[in-house]
Design a protein around this motif. Structure first.
Motif, mmCIF file in Angstrom:
data_model
loop_
_atom_site.group_PDB
_atom_site.id
_atom_site.type_symbol
_atom_site.label_atom_id
_atom_site.label_comp_id
_atom_site.label_asym_id
_atom_site.label_seq_id
_atom_site.Cartn_x
_atom_site.Cartn_y
_atom_site.Cartn_z
ATOM 1 N N ALA A 12 0.559 -0.949 0.140
ATOM 2 C CA ALA A 12 0.234 0.201 0.159
ATOM 3 C C ALA A 12 0.506 1.391 -0.430
ATOM 4 C CB ALA A 12 -0.515 -0.094 1.008
ATOM 5 N N LYS A 13 2.676 1.077 0.473
ATOM 6 C CA LYS A 13 3.030 1.757 0.680
ATOM 7 C C LYS A 13 3.938 2.208 -0.347
ATOM 8 C CE LYS A 13 5.177 5.308 3.689
ATOM 9 N NZ LYS A 13 5.823 5.580 5.265
ATOM 10 N N LEU A 14 4.559 2.743 -1.360
ATOM 11 C CA LEU A 14 5.825 2.332 -2.001
ATOM 12 C C LEU A 14 7.157 3.777 -1.787
ATOM 13 C CD1 LEU A 14 3.883 2.823 -5.957
ATOM 14 C CD2 LEU A 14 4.383 1.112 -4.202
ATOM 15 N N GLY A 15 8.129 2.677 -1.893
ATOM 16 C CA GLY A 15 9.640 3.818 -1.993
ATOM 17 C C GLY A 15 9.311 4.661 -2.787
ATOM 18 N N PRO A 16 10.656 4.937 -3.031
ATOM 19 C CA PRO A 16 10.950 6.755 -3.873
ATOM 20 C C PRO A 16 11.194 6.333 -5.487
ATOM 21 C CG PRO A 16 12.816 6.208 -2.024
ATOM 22 C CD PRO A 16 11.306 5.671 -1.970
ATOM 23 N N LEU A 17 12.336 4.526 -5.040
ATOM 24 C CA LEU A 17 12.854 4.737 -6.802
ATOM 25 C C LEU A 17 12.453 3.049 -6.792
ATOM 26 C CD1 LEU A 17 14.566 4.794 -9.091
ATOM 27 C CD2 LEU A 17 16.462 3.917 -7.248
ATOM 28 N N TYR A 18 11.526 2.672 -8.307
ATOM 29 C CA TYR A 18 11.455 0.795 -8.716
ATOM 30 C C TYR A 18 12.053 0.725 -9.511
ATOM 31 C CZ TYR A 18 8.079 0.361 -5.396
ATOM 32 O OH TYR A 18 7.946 0.022 -3.541
ATOM 33 N N VAL A 19 12.578 -0.414 -10.577
ATOM 34 C CA VAL A 19 13.202 0.040 -10.867
ATOM 35 C C VAL A 19 12.647 -1.389 -12.162
ATOM 36 C CG1 VAL A 19 15.948 -1.426 -12.527
ATOM 37 C CG2 VAL A 19 15.742 -0.184 -10.059
ATOM 38 N N LEU A 20 12.233 -1.544 -13.528
ATOM 39 C CA LEU A 20 11.612 -2.033 -13.388
ATOM 40 C C LEU A 20 12.325 -3.164 -14.564
ATOM 41 C CD1 LEU A 20 7.787 -1.381 -14.515
ATOM 42 C CD2 LEU A 20 9.250 -2.135 -12.768
ATOM 43 N N HIS A 21 13.559 -4.917 -14.337
ATOM 44 C CA HIS A 21 14.297 -4.851 -15.430
ATOM 45 C C HIS A 21 14.320 -6.052 -16.072
ATOM 46 C CE1 HIS A 21 16.304 -7.896 -13.095
ATOM 47 N NE2 HIS A 21 15.863 -7.738 -11.783
ATOM 48 N N GLY A 22 13.843 -6.198 -17.469
ATOM 49 C CA GLY A 22 13.884 -8.027 -18.127
ATOM 50 C C GLY A 22 13.438 -7.310 -19.087
ATOM 51 N N ASP A 23 12.894 -8.707 -19.687
ATOM 52 C CA ASP A 23 12.235 -8.503 -21.745
ATOM 53 C C ASP A 23 10.529 -8.285 -22.067
ATOM 54 O OD1 ASP A 23 12.261 -11.107 -21.445
ATOM 55 O OD2 ASP A 23 13.805 -11.184 -22.977
ATOM 56 N N GLU A 24 10.046 -9.059 -20.890
ATOM 57 C CA GLU A 24 8.723 -8.510 -20.853
ATOM 58 C C GLU A 24 7.495 -7.323 -20.951
ATOM 59 O OE1 GLU A 24 5.204 -9.853 -21.761
ATOM 60 O OE2 GLU A 24 6.348 -12.020 -22.191
ATOM 61 N N ALA A 25 7.743 -7.585 -21.866
ATOM 62 C CA ALA A 25 7.021 -5.524 -22.171
ATOM 63 C C ALA A 25 5.635 -5.760 -21.119
ATOM 64 C CB ALA A 25 6.208 -5.415 -23.319
ATOM 65 N N PHE A 26 5.043 -6.854 -22.022
ATOM 66 C CA PHE A 26 3.045 -7.041 -21.317
ATOM 67 C C PHE A 26 4.116 -6.582 -19.932
ATOM 68 C CE2 PHE A 26 0.213 -9.773 -18.751
ATOM 69 C CZ PHE A 26 -1.061 -8.669 -19.655
ATOM 70 N N LEU A 27 4.473 -7.306 -18.688
ATOM 71 C CA LEU A 27 4.738 -7.023 -17.307
ATOM 72 C C LEU A 27 5.006 -5.867 -17.255
ATOM 73 C CD1 LEU A 27 6.007 -10.447 -16.150
ATOM 74 C CD2 LEU A 27 3.540 -10.094 -15.625
ATOM 75 N N LYS A 28 6.026 -5.336 -17.826
ATOM 76 C CA LYS A 28 6.546 -3.719 -17.875
ATOM 77 C C LYS A 28 5.088 -2.681 -17.130
ATOM 78 C CE LYS A 28 11.143 -4.068 -18.476
ATOM 79 N NZ LYS A 28 12.347 -3.506 -19.639
ATOM 80 N N ARG A 29 4.230 -2.988 -18.418
ATOM 81 C CA ARG A 29 2.808 -2.244 -18.328
ATOM 82 C C ARG A 29 2.363 -2.583 -16.905
ATOM 83 N NH1 ARG A 29 2.979 -4.175 -24.302
ATOM 84 N NH2 ARG A 29 1.046 -5.454 -23.910
ATOM 85 N N GLN A 30 2.184 -3.808 -16.781
ATOM 86 C CA GLN A 30 1.356 -4.763 -15.843
ATOM 87 C C GLN A 30 1.631 -3.579 -13.853
ATOM 88 O OE1 GLN A 30 -2.110 -5.795 -15.680
ATOM 89 N NE2 GLN A 30 -1.765 -5.381 -18.072
ATOM 90 N N CYS A 31 2.816 -3.021 -14.128
ATOM 91 C CA CYS A 31 3.730 -2.906 -13.123
ATOM 92 C C CYS A 31 3.769 -1.486 -12.715
ATOM 93 C CB CYS A 31 5.740 -3.660 -12.697
ATOM 94 S SG CYS A 31 5.519 -5.191 -12.838
ATOM 95 N N LEU A 32 4.503 -0.653 -14.816
ATOM 96 C CA LEU A 32 3.873 0.453 -14.368
ATOM 97 C C LEU A 32 2.462 1.099 -14.095
ATOM 98 C CD1 LEU A 32 6.364 1.584 -17.648
ATOM 99 C CD2 LEU A 32 6.496 1.949 -15.206
ATOM 100 N N ARG A 33 1.245 0.053 -14.669
ATOM 101 C CA ARG A 33 0.589 0.735 -14.670
ATOM 102 C C ARG A 33 0.098 0.578 -13.371
ATOM 103 N NH1 ARG A 33 -3.151 -2.286 -17.732
ATOM 104 N NH2 ARG A 33 -2.738 -1.120 -19.379
ATOM 105 N N ARG A 34 0.489 -0.666 -12.042
ATOM 106 C CA ARG A 34 0.348 -0.637 -10.842
ATOM 107 C C ARG A 34 0.767 0.504 -9.893
ATOM 108 N NH1 ARG A 34 -1.529 -5.216 -8.066
ATOM 109 N NH2 ARG A 34 -2.243 -5.615 -9.983
ATOM 110 N N LEU A 35 1.920 0.399 -10.439
ATOM 111 C CA LEU A 35 3.281 2.022 -9.504
ATOM 112 C C LEU A 35 2.052 3.449 -9.313
ATOM 113 C CD1 LEU A 35 6.231 1.012 -10.535
ATOM 114 C CD2 LEU A 35 5.545 0.439 -8.419
#
Length: 333
Positions: A12-35
């Motif tokens: 529920a509480k996020l930190g100030p920095l997140y790194v998304l790494h890898g080559d699965e574009a769908f998962l990156k989009r989902q994580c960005l939307r959630r963040l």
């Protein structure tokens, strides 16, 4: 932290920095939307989100945006797309700034690779480093079942999930699209059954793929290429074609291994999972391919997969044409 685990249980509480790494574009989009949703809440507004290109953004650009107080929301979200060159160029500044990031900002670095041995990576909490990689092929059906329940509130039994992956391939974005269509198709029903997948997803593609294999078994390269061209003309996604072809070809490759161990051809095909109604056609295909080519099927599929993901400069249809020609050409003598 695995991206799927993050999506299943986002803090529920996020930190100030997140790194998304890898080559699965769908998962990156989902994580960005959630963040974005967690950071901005119900007051989510596009004016609170900045996207900067990693190959052009400077350190000052990023942190000017990050430190600008949001007008209408609790935080400002700054996303650096393709951030590999940005991280490489400004790694020292990022390391120095890591403990001084503004509480009103959320910085997201979208990278392909992330070196866990650097001081920057070691300074970042494991929960803030999200690994966006697709599950291995054999785990893809399980992912489909879990995703269907979580996102669309529909049960997807194992037979239906296995068929879906066979038809579409293990590309998560494509699987999600099909699950959305299937959830709408079944309506008020709580479960998506194998028959639903076969009817909505398989149908024309499956018939065409079997026709290609029949042409390959007959050594008719021209006919195989005509059917392949028709699939592309109908707008079929290349990864879906690959998924549908891979299911049968993997069985032929497994049968070749059983045959090399001394099993008879019919017995080897049955052990590999070829259905009784498909044995005659599979035997013709195996005899056409020959032992050495049949034993190379796994390698051939892997190369096609990697080429489709960017390791070749050829177009997608040209890659499939080369692949089908390699299978359909008659052996000398």
């Amino acid at each position: 932290m695995d991206a799927l685990a993050f999506l299943a249980k986002t803090p529920a509480k996020l930190g100030p920095l997140y790194v998304l790494h890898g080559d699965e574009a769908f998962l990156k989009r989902q994580c960005l939307r959630r963040l974005r949703d967690v950071a901005l809440g119900d007051s989510a507004d596009d004016s609170a989100v900045s996207n900067l290109p990693g190959d052009k953004a400077t350190f000052a650009d990023v942190f000017d945006e990050l430190e600008t107080l949001p007008f209408f929301g609790p935080r400002r979200v700054v996303i650096v797309d393709g951030a590999d060159p940005f991280v490489t160029k400004f790694r020292t500044q990022l390391e120095d700034k890591l403990q001084k990031l503004p509480a009103s900002g959320l910085l997201v670095l979208d990278v392909k690779t992330w070196m866990a041995t650097t001081r920057l990576a070691k300074s970042l909490a494991e929960s803030a480093t999200l690994t966006c990689k697709a599950p291995t092929s054999y785990k893809a059906p399980q992912w489909c079942s879990e995703w269907s329940q979580r996102m669309y509130q529909k049960t997807l039994p194992a037979p239906a999930a296995n068929l879906l992956v066979d038809l579409v391939g293990a590309e998560l974005g494509l699987l999600d699209q099909e699950l959305l269509k299937l959830s709408l198709y079944v309506g008020a029903r709580a479960s998506i059954e194998r028959a639903d997948v076969d009817k909505l997803v398989g149908n024309q593609r499956t018939e065409s793929i079997w026709q290609i294999f029949d042409a390959i078994g007959a050594g008719d390269a021209k006919r195989a290429l005509e059917i392949l061209a028709n699939l592309f003309e109908m707008g079929e996604e290349p990864m879906r074609i690959l998924g549908a072809m891979s299911s049968h070809l993997r069985k032929l490759g497994q049968a070749a291994r059983y045959a090399s161990g001394g099993a008879g051809l019919a017995s080897a095909l049955q052990r590999a999972g070829i259905a009784p109604f498909g044995l005659k056609g599979a035997e013709l295909q195996m005899r056409h391919l020959g032992r050495q080519r049949a034993e190379r099927i796994y390698d051939m599929l892997l190369k096609l997969n990697m080429d489709l993901r960017g390791e070749s400069q050829l177009g997608e249809q040209a890659l499939f044409e080369r692949f089908v020609l390699d299978l359909a050409r008659k052996l000398p003598g």
